[in-house]
Design an enzyme around this catalytic site. Sequence first.
Site, PDB file in Angstrom:
ATOM      1  N   LYS A  21       2.933  40.972  -2.254  1.00 43.01           N
ATOM      2  CA  LYS A  21       4.248  41.721  -2.538  1.00 43.01           C
ATOM      3  C   LYS A  21       4.703  41.268  -4.043  1.00 43.01           C
ATOM      4  CE  LYS A  21       8.098  43.341   0.145  1.00 43.01           C
ATOM      5  NZ  LYS A  21       8.960  42.918   1.098  1.00 43.01           N
TER       6      LYS A  21
HETATM    7  C1  E4P Z   1      10.714  45.299   2.534  1.00 40.74           C
HETATM    8  O1  E4P Z   1       9.752  45.088   2.623  1.00 40.74           O
HETATM    9  C2  E4P Z   1      11.844  44.305   2.632  1.00 40.74           C
HETATM   10  O2  E4P Z   1      11.654  43.145   3.114  1.00 40.74           O
HETATM   11  C3  E4P Z   1      13.208  44.919   3.323  1.00 40.74           C
HETATM   12  O3  E4P Z   1      13.044  46.154   4.044  1.00 40.74           O
HETATM   13  C4  E4P Z   1      14.509  44.790   2.744  1.00 40.74           C
HETATM   14  O4  E4P Z   1      15.497  45.289   3.778  1.00 40.74           O
HETATM   15  P1  E4P Z   1      17.237  44.925   3.559  1.00 40.74           P
HETATM   16  O5  E4P Z   1      17.674  45.837   2.546  1.00 40.74           O
HETATM   17  O6  E4P Z   1      17.483  45.065   4.769  1.00 40.74           O
HETATM   18  O7  E4P Z   1      17.186  43.258   3.069  1.00 40.74           O
END
Ligand code: E4P
Length: 218
Positions: free
Chosen positions: A84
């Site tokens: 990522k």
């Molecule tokens: C995506 O891969 C992220 O880990 C995640 O969806 C972030 O979500 P949040 O805005 O609830 O922290």
Amino acid sequence: MILFIDTANLKEIEEAAKWGYVKGCTTNPSLIAKEGLTQKEVITKITKLIDGPISAEVTSEEYEGMIEQGKELFAIDPKHIVIKLPMTNAGLKAAQEFKRLGIPTNVTLCFNVAQAVLAMESGATYISPFLGRLDDAGLESMKLISDIMKVKKNYGYDTKIIAASIRNVEHVQTCAIGGADIATIPFAVLSKLITNPLTKDGLEKFRQDAAKTAALSK
Ligand code: E4P
């Protein structure tokens, strides 16, 4: 729509894996920080629970650091790990290099179509548009997924779109209607997807009627 779980919590992942319809996992530095283990420890444990793509995020902000860290994370389990990367020029350069190396990537923190185009042009395997954080900022999230899917189709990109920052069942429905390839969903929301008061009432009625039929054969 393929469903991933968005957590680094091992108990949640273990439980969701039993349901059979959760096919991958995404993590981020904030989710890892809640677990009291190193990123390597958490990711290694997740690879034993989920037989699908597992996104592990680099924390370096420099291109060279991203490549080094990404290679280390990928080595934990080359069959499952997806690197990522942040939506920065360094992150997109790293996506291009990982594509050359055959290492899958997920470009995260995508908030509009322009950013999605950059990530798709950079050869990202996945991109993660965030819905909930747009809502939090008072911005429109409902059309983001369908707009990105339209652009993906316009140009024939093979990047998979992971709808992320999902906060409720309505978000999941919006993503499915908008054609998202994947939605990554926190455990609390994933657990709610199956529930509906009419399903509960219907089951109760069937239970009562089945008991009446069963009584006939006694
Ligand atoms: C995506 O891969 C992220 O880990 C995640 O969806 C972030 O979500 P949040 O805005 O609830 O922290």
